[in-house]
Design an enzyme around this catalytic site. Structure first.
Site, PDB file in Angstrom:
ATOM      1  N   HIS A 120      63.011  -2.519 -29.271  1.00 26.01           N
ATOM      2  CA  HIS A 120      64.134  -3.379 -28.908  1.00 26.01           C
ATOM      3  C   HIS A 120      65.214  -2.599 -28.157  1.00 26.01           C
ATOM      4  O   HIS A 120      65.860  -3.135 -27.266  1.00 26.01           O
ATOM      5  CB  HIS A 120      64.708  -4.068 -30.152  1.00 26.01           C
ATOM      6  CG  HIS A 120      63.814  -5.133 -30.678  1.00 26.01           C
ATOM      7  ND1 HIS A 120      62.848  -4.891 -31.633  1.00 26.01           N
ATOM      8  CD2 HIS A 120      63.718  -6.446 -30.368  1.00 26.01           C
ATOM      9  CE1 HIS A 120      62.198  -6.007 -31.886  1.00 26.01           C
ATOM     10  NE2 HIS A 120      62.702  -6.976 -31.133  1.00 26.01           N
ATOM     11  N   GLY A 164      65.291  -2.258 -35.851  1.00 26.88           N
ATOM     12  CA  GLY A 164      66.431  -1.405 -35.525  1.00 26.88           C
ATOM     13  C   GLY A 164      67.772  -2.125 -35.498  1.00 26.88           C
ATOM     14  O   GLY A 164      68.779  -1.578 -35.950  1.00 26.88           O
TER      15      GLY A 164
END
Length: 195
Positions: A120, A164
């Site tokens: 990401h 994350g």
């Protein structure tokens, strides 16, 4: 449930249930300890940049984001296919018309996906850099997930989460995309299910 693959046809999407956060797994999860460290460093860089920009404004120094030549960044930047995406918030300057001419700011949201993004943060980093260079302040990656964009069938599916950055508010992501005239005839759906 996790949805994996980068297929163009939603009927080919495979549903899986494993949510292991270490290395590449059967469900397509790619986050590992190294990526978690990189995300933490990236978040710290954003925080430091935000702190610097905020202190410059508080000191009475005019930041480049308050200039009349400021150019806005499009709120939606998504790649065709199924890729990792992030929802980003930032403050954009608003210069009030005369006679006040005062500078104030408005918080706005951005949705970005990037073809081939392994993590990401790979979708977030280039877009955050673009926002910073365009004068946006108080930038925050609000979360992530997956985004399936099929222009042929005029469909967009938003789902999943980011190890994350956490779970994005997919309803907000949907609203941001719906407000973009390029996607006015699209069927846009979201779900918190999947990876």
């Amino acid at each position: 449930m996790a949805i994996s693959g980068g297929t163009e046809d939603e009927h080919d999407v495979e549903l899986l249930t494993d949510k292991t956060a270490n290395n590449v797994t059967d469900n397509g999860a790619t986050t590992n300890a190294e990526d978690q460290r990189a995300v933490a460093e990236f978040k710290e860089r954003i925080a430091q940049s935000n702190k610097f920009l905020n202190s410059s404004t508080a000191d009475g120094k005019e930041s480049s984001s308050c200039s009349a030549s400021w150019e806005p960044v499009p709120f939606v930047s998504i790649d065709e296919g199924q890729w990792k995406y992030v929802l980003i918030s930032a403050e954009e300057p608003v210069i009030l018309p005369p006679p006040s001419g005062d500078n104030c700011s408005a918080t706005v949201f951005f949705v970005t996906s990037k073809k081939g993004a392994a993590y990401h943060r790979n979708a977030a980093e280039p877009f955050v850099e673009k926002l910073q260079s365009s004068g946006y302040r108080n930038i925050h990656v609000a979360g992530g997930g997956r985004l399936y964009f099929n222009p042929r069938d005029k469909k967009i599916r938003i789902f999943g989460f980011s190890y994350g950055f956490g779970l994005a508010d997919h309803a907000t992501s949907k609203r941001v995309i719906e407000q973009d005239k390029r996607f006015k005839d699209y069927e846009i759906t979201w779900s918190n299910e999947g990876y």
